[in-house]
Design an enzyme around this catalytic site. Structure first.
Site, PDB file in Angstrom:
ATOM      1  CG  ASP A  31     106.566  28.001 -37.415  1.00  0.00           C
ATOM      2  OD1 ASP A  31     107.788  27.995 -37.621  1.00  0.00           O
ATOM      3  OD2 ASP A  31     105.729  27.684 -38.291  1.00  0.00           O
ATOM      4  CE1 TYR A  36     104.944  30.739 -47.931  1.00  0.00           C
ATOM      5  CE2 TYR A  36     105.769  29.556 -49.848  1.00  0.00           C
ATOM      6  CZ  TYR A  36     105.891  30.577 -48.927  1.00  0.00           C
ATOM      7  OH  TYR A  36     106.951  31.430 -49.023  1.00  0.00           O
ATOM      8  NE  ARG A  68     104.001  19.148 -43.107  1.00  0.00           N
ATOM      9  CZ  ARG A  68     104.476  20.224 -42.509  1.00  0.00           C
ATOM     10  NH1 ARG A  68     105.012  20.129 -41.315  1.00  0.00           N
ATOM     11  NH2 ARG A  68     104.423  21.403 -43.088  1.00  0.00           N
ATOM     12  CG  ASP A 123     105.763  30.125 -40.918  1.00  0.00           C
ATOM     13  OD1 ASP A 123     106.965  30.372 -40.710  1.00  0.00           O
ATOM     14  OD2 ASP A 123     105.253  29.003 -40.770  1.00  0.00           O
ATOM     15  CD  GLU A 124     109.834  30.393 -37.781  1.00  0.00           C
ATOM     16  OE1 GLU A 124     110.590  30.657 -36.839  1.00  0.00           O
ATOM     17  OE2 GLU A 124     110.125  29.627 -38.711  1.00  0.00           O
TER      18      GLU A 124
END
Ligand code: DCP
Ligand code: MG
Ligand code: MG
Length: 527
Positions: A31, A36, A68, A123-124
């Site tokens: 992942d 983005y 984050r 994305d995985e």
């Protein structure tokens, strides 16, 4: 349900289900970190180091790890995100093209390690590398990255999976290094004996890290999830059904009476979901099919005239055709989607589809090129005709969205597959052209079939017989037929899994009416 009530049922189910568990495979789940946001930072390095949020409408769909750390979360409203982090830089993430392009490049790199790559979203990816594991390594491998419950990791499983998974972790590290060196992108990986566990374990150390789960710890990993909702594939609808049955922890799901679960969810789902709660997932890594349709939509405040519609469709067509060209297959159907705004202010989506002949001007063997002026006119006229079927242009109308999508692509091996493993094995149409050599990593060990337990090998062979076309040529393998368009010699050298995949592709050329799988099954089988 009281905790004390779990005892008997729990041990009964636990023994019955766990005894069916096998750890033969090595699966990697990759992942990409803050996908983005990374794409934006790669394209505009001045964003690196700053807290960055990617917005779609009024939502921050993702943000980098700097943001984050300052309290911004994925899927937060822009208002809240800016309250948490006033220095947040926002980039518009509404045009998905650059993310799709990066996703494609990632897929191709992973495919150079193993043809068994299954895409899950942009994305995985799951990668099955079981065939690449050295069965009798001279030097025992060491794990690369983290181990779940490292303190208990001395316990090795009798089936030998511990060493296989260790080797898998080294391959996962190589994959991640290559993604970083070739694309500049960082990712997380999970290494385990099935897809469910690989996905779950990969998320335990983020960002830019990887974690291996040895099979002895899989029950502990499942218990650590606590709530069934945390099992991928269990969505809110399924969760509500489980709650009605009083199942609100993983342990209760493990201990649930299977008959009651079957009554509420049906046999297939009940069995599968209870197995998942024990960390058992026998679903295969399914090589990602190419899309059945390629399209895009655009929303806007309102459009009220046909001239404006025509203009919008032209812009949209440019964008969509670029994707079709990249894909390389020639479509034979086009669909128009319209969202109409009614006087009562509610909107309704409608779509119409029709056949379109885009063969003129494209020699059949040549790669698909840009649309000529005439072809573009033809498509726009077709789309405007469809528009008039959806909207009564004699009355006043308003539309707030238009979409174009192409489909009806030729299926199977003849189409110039860009992502598929077929591209490696398709016979060249020109006599002097040589096949691109299969990558070193793409080679399989044919003895895989011989090493399978008798009953499973029998099952695989039976399975393959069912998939064999009725005719065969003398050049082909004694056991298996060779699909049309594939060099029989190359085909014979392939491992059984790939042969099977190619034969399945051949079989799938016939339209088969299939029942739509439920969410849970779909989650583990499809992109
Ligand atoms: N995405 C989206 N809308 C959602 C969920 C995700 O547009 N509801 C997009 C933005 C993400 C990308 O998909 O960048 C991948 O989703 P992930 O859940 O993997 O999130 P990220 O890759 O952004 O972050 P992480 O580092 O947590 O994987
Ligand atoms: Mg991600
Ligand atoms: Mg993801």
């Amino acid at each position: 349900m009281e905790e004390e009530d779990l005892g008997d049922d729990f041990s009964y189910n636990s023994v019955a289900i766990q005894s069916s568990e096998k750890h033969e495979r090595v699966i990697i789940h990759i992942d990409i970190d803050c996908f983005y946001a990374q794409v934006e930072m790669i394209q505009n390095p001045s964003l690196c180091g700053k807290p960055l949020g990617i917005k779609q409408k009024n939502i921050v769909v993702t943000c980098n790890y700097e943001a984050r750390a300052l309290g911004v979360e994925k899927l937060m409203s822009i208002k809240t995100a800016l309250e948490k982090c006033p220095s947040l830089v926002l980039a518009n993430g509404e045009d998905l093209k650059k993310y799709r392009d990066m996703s494609e490049k990632i897929y191709q790199i992973l495919q150079s390690f193993s043809p068994f790559v299954e895409k899950l979203g942009l994305d995985e990816n799951f990668i099955d590398i079981s065939h690449k594991i050295n069965k009798s390594p001279e030097i025992k491998p060491e794990v690369s990255g983290h181990i779940f419950e490292e303190k208990n990791s001395g316990e090795t499983c009798a089936c030998g999976c511990t060493d296989r998974l260790k080797e898998g972790s080294i391959i996962a590290q190589e994959m991640r290094n290559q993604l970083k060196s070739e694309l500049g992108i960082t990712s997380c990986a999970g290494i385990a004996c099935n897809k469910l566990l690989a996905k779950l374990i990969g998320a335990t150390h983020k960002p830019n890290q990887q974690t291996t789960l040895f099979s002895a710890s899989s029950l502990n990993l499942m218990k650590s999830l606590k709530h069934p909702r945390n099992i991928p594939g269990i969505g809110s609808a399924m969760n509500r059904k489980l709650e009605v049955l009083g199942i609100d922890t993983i342990e209760k799901l493990q201990a649930a009476d299977l008959f009651k679960l079957v009554e509420a969810l049906g046999a297939k789902t009940a069995n599968q979901i209870q197995q998942l709660s024990f960390g058992i997932d026998n679903s295969r890594v399914k090589i990602t099919d190419r899309p059945k349709s390629i399209g895009a939509e655009d929303g806007f405040p309102t459009i009220k005239s046909e001239t404006e519609v025509r203009k919008k469709l032209k812009c949209l067509l440019d964008r969509v055709w670029e994707l079709v060209e990249k894909d390389g297959r020639r479509p034979s159907q086009v669909k128009l989607t319209v969202r109409k705004l009614h006087a009562t202010n509610h909107s309704v989506r409608e779509a119409r589809q029709t056949a379109i002949d885009l063969t003129t001007g494209f020699p059949s063997n040549a790669p698909l090129g840009p649309l000529s002026e005439n072809q573009e006119k033809k498509v726009i006229t077709t789309l405007m005709n469809l528009f008039e079927k959806v909207v009564n242009c004699d009355e006043s109308w308003q539309v707030t969205l238009l979409g174009i999508s192409f489909s009806g692509f030729p299926s199977g091996i003849e189409s110039p597959a860009k992502n598929s493993i077929n591209k490696y094995f398709t016979c060249s149409s020109r006599p002097n052209e040589t096949l691109p050599p299969p990558t070193k990593r793409g080679r399989f060990d044919e003895s895989v079939l011989q090493e399978l337990p008798d009953d499973i090998r029998q099952e695989v062979l039976e399975d393959m017989k069912c998939q064999m076309p009725s005719s065969s040529t003398s050049q082909q393998s004694a056991d298996f037929d060779c699909p049309k368009g594939v060099d029989p010699q190359v085909f014979r050298e392939l491992p059984v899994e790939i042969q099977k995949e190619l034969l399945a592709g051949e079989k799938n050329k016939k339209p088969i009416a299939t029942k739509k799988p439920n969410n849970l099954l779909q989650y583990f089988r499809k992109v």
